[in-house]
Design a protein around this motif. Structure first.
Motif, short mmCIF file in Angstrom:
data_model
loop_
_atom_site.label_atom_id
_atom_site.label_comp_id
_atom_site.label_asym_id
_atom_site.label_seq_id
_atom_site.Cartn_x
_atom_site.Cartn_y
_atom_site.Cartn_z
N GLU A 1 0.83 -1.21 0.00
CA GLU A 1 0.00 0.00 0.00
C GLU A 1 0.86 1.26 0.00
OE1 GLU A 1 -3.64 -0.73 2.79
OE2 GLU A 1 -2.03 -2.11 3.41
N TYR A 2 2.07 1.13 0.55
CA TYR A 2 2.98 2.27 0.62
C TYR A 2 4.41 1.82 0.27
CZ TYR A 2 -0.50 5.00 3.23
OH TYR A 2 -1.63 5.68 3.61
N ILE A 3 5.16 2.74 -0.31
CA ILE A 3 6.61 2.59 -0.44
C ILE A 3 7.23 3.66 0.44
CG2 ILE A 3 8.61 2.68 -1.97
CD1 ILE A 3 6.75 1.95 -4.28
N THR A 4 8.13 3.24 1.32
CA THR A 4 8.78 4.20 2.20
C THR A 4 10.28 4.20 1.98
OG1 THR A 4 8.88 5.00 4.50
CG2 THR A 4 9.19 2.63 4.17
N GLY A 5 10.94 5.17 2.55
CA GLY A 5 12.39 5.29 2.43
C GLY A 5 12.86 6.49 3.23
N GLY A 6 14.16 6.67 3.28
CA GLY A 6 14.74 7.76 4.04
C GLY A 6 15.02 9.01 3.24
N ASP A 7 14.73 8.96 1.93
CA ASP A 7 15.00 10.11 1.06
C ASP A 7 13.79 10.44 0.21
OD1 ASP A 7 17.88 11.43 0.53
OD2 ASP A 7 18.11 9.48 1.50
N MET A 8 13.24 11.63 0.38
CA MET A 8 12.09 12.04 -0.44
C MET A 8 12.48 12.25 -1.89
SD MET A 8 9.24 11.79 1.06
CE MET A 8 8.41 12.27 -0.45
N ILE B 1 6.26 8.24 -11.16
CA ILE B 1 5.96 7.06 -11.97
C ILE B 1 4.64 6.44 -11.55
CG2 ILE B 1 6.74 4.70 -12.50
CD1 ILE B 1 9.63 5.82 -12.27
N LEU B 2 4.42 6.32 -10.25
CA LEU B 2 3.17 5.74 -9.73
C LEU B 2 1.96 6.55 -10.18
CD1 LEU B 2 4.38 4.94 -6.11
CD2 LEU B 2 3.64 3.24 -7.80
N LYS B 3 2.07 7.87 -10.14
CA LYS B 3 0.93 8.72 -10.55
C LYS B 3 0.64 8.59 -12.04
CE LYS B 3 1.08 12.19 -6.89
NZ LYS B 3 1.27 13.63 -6.54
N ARG B 4 1.69 8.48 -12.84
CA ARG B 4 1.49 8.32 -14.28
C ARG B 4 0.87 6.97 -14.62
NH1 ARG B 4 5.24 11.99 -13.50
NH2 ARG B 4 5.55 13.69 -14.98
N GLN B 5 1.12 5.99 -13.78
CA GLN B 5 0.53 4.66 -13.96
C GLN B 5 -0.85 4.57 -13.32
OE1 GLN B 5 3.36 1.89 -12.32
NE2 GLN B 5 4.76 2.04 -14.07
N ARG B 6 -1.28 5.65 -12.69
CA ARG B 6 -2.56 5.69 -11.96
C ARG B 6 -2.62 4.57 -10.90
NH1 ARG B 6 -5.64 9.40 -14.60
NH2 ARG B 6 -5.17 9.74 -16.80
N SER B 7 -1.49 4.36 -10.25
CA SER B 7 -1.40 3.33 -9.22
C SER B 7 -2.00 3.84 -7.91
CB SER B 7 0.07 2.94 -9.00
OG SER B 7 0.20 2.09 -7.89
N ASN B 8 -2.51 2.91 -7.13
CA ASN B 8 -3.03 3.25 -5.80
C ASN B 8 -1.95 3.26 -4.73
OD1 ASN B 8 -5.76 3.53 -6.61
ND2 ASN B 8 -6.02 1.30 -6.56
N ILE B 9 -0.74 2.84 -5.09
CA ILE B 9 0.36 2.81 -4.13
C ILE B 9 0.81 4.25 -3.83
CG2 ILE B 9 2.72 2.04 -3.68
CD1 ILE B 9 2.22 -0.24 -5.65
N LYS B 10 1.01 4.53 -2.55
CA LYS B 10 1.45 5.86 -2.13
C LYS B 10 2.90 5.78 -1.63
CE LYS B 10 -3.20 7.14 -0.53
NZ LYS B 10 -3.82 5.81 -0.78
N VAL B 11 3.56 6.92 -1.61
CA VAL B 11 4.89 7.00 -1.01
C VAL B 11 4.79 7.77 0.30
CG1 VAL B 11 6.03 6.91 -3.26
CG2 VAL B 11 5.60 9.13 -2.20
N ILE B 12 5.64 7.41 1.23
CA ILE B 12 5.64 8.06 2.54
C ILE B 12 7.04 8.00 3.13
CG2 ILE B 12 4.95 5.91 3.71
CD1 ILE B 12 3.33 7.66 5.68
N HIS B 13 7.49 9.11 3.66
CA HIS B 13 8.83 9.12 4.25
C HIS B 13 8.84 8.32 5.54
CE1 HIS B 13 12.51 10.67 6.17
NE2 HIS B 13 12.90 10.98 4.93
N LEU B 14 9.96 7.71 5.82
CA LEU B 14 10.11 6.88 7.00
C LEU B 14 9.79 7.65 8.29
CD1 LEU B 14 12.76 4.21 7.41
CD2 LEU B 14 12.58 5.86 9.26
N ALA B 15 10.13 8.93 8.33
CA ALA B 15 9.84 9.74 9.53
C ALA B 15 8.35 9.80 9.81
CB ALA B 15 10.40 11.15 9.35
#
Length: 243
Positions: free
Chosen positions: A207-214, A223-237
């Protein structure tokens, strides 16, 4: 412990919620957090493009804003790495102190605060993206090509979050293709690399991809938005600060 909060310019402009989460998390963990309002770019874009001398003004201002703190903490490994390796000035003694007291967020939580537990909850399926500079230069995680015991400072913190389901991609430490100015000068290669990363996380039904670098997450988000994906990104903090 008095901490200077170093927020990269792109985070300040596009993802202020990451800066707020970082500040709140550090305060919850007992730090006195100060945000120097006159801070600007650290100079990394100029250095990446071969014009490091143009960053002299950035260096001088960075030292002016962040002198005197016990530590300087930033939710971005690439910016921290730049400061660690390239912060120089006429006031070299102060520059040296800052170079040795600036920390990426997960590094600071793990190595300095030695966080053992977190009052955080994030009941979602999450995939972790490991950024190259954090892994290979700041040593925030082990590298798959080296025959050493595996470790990850980000994962060790995420495992302390209640309800989270972490799912690793097959190629856990592959580059997303962002690479700062690389994504502009070699956009086709950059996009292909990012699409490869997204495909692996999508196959895990996260449901989410996280990481330490925005910066990396911003690339994947496009890329996710262009693919109209429901996956969101969120910073680890944001996850470590979630209730």
């Amino acid at each position: 412990m008095r901490v200077g909060l170093f927020i990269p310019c792109y985070v300040d402009q596009f993802y202020p919620q990451v800066a707020i989460a970082t500040m709140e998390l550090l305060e919850k963990l007992g730090c006195e957090v100060v945000y120097p309002a006159a801070q600007t770019c650290c100079g990394q874009p100029m250095a990446n493009s071969g014009f490091e001398s143009y960053a002299a003004g950035c260096n001088a201002n960075f030292i002016k804003q962040f002198r005197g703190f016990d530590y300087v903490v930033c939710p971005s490994g690439s910016c921290v790495l730049h400061v660690k390796e390239h912060l120089h000035d006429a006031d070299e003694s102060t520059a040296s102190v800052i170079r040795n007291t600036v920390y990426e967020l997960t590094e600071f939580l793990t190595d300095i605060l030695k966080v053992e537990q977190l009052n955080a909850s994030f009941p979602f399926k999450v995939g972790l993206h490991v950024s190259c500079h954090g892994q290979r230069m700041l040593h925030l995680a082990s590298m798959s090509e080296r025959m050493l015991p595996p470790f990850s400072k980000a994962l060790s913190l995420l495992h302390k979050v209640a309800g989270i389901e972490l799912i690793d991609p097959v190629r856990a430490d592959e580059c997303c293709g962002f690479g700062g100015t690389f994504c502009v000068t070699e956009e086709a290669v950059s996009v292909a690399m990012g699409q490869s990363r997204v495909e692996e996380h999508a196959a895990n039904d996260v449901e989410y991809i996280t990481g330490g670098d925005m910066s990396c997450l911003m690339h994947l988000e496009g890329i996710l938005k262009r693919q109209r994906s429901n996956i969101k990104v969120i910073h680890l903090a944001q996850i470590l600060n979630a209730q």
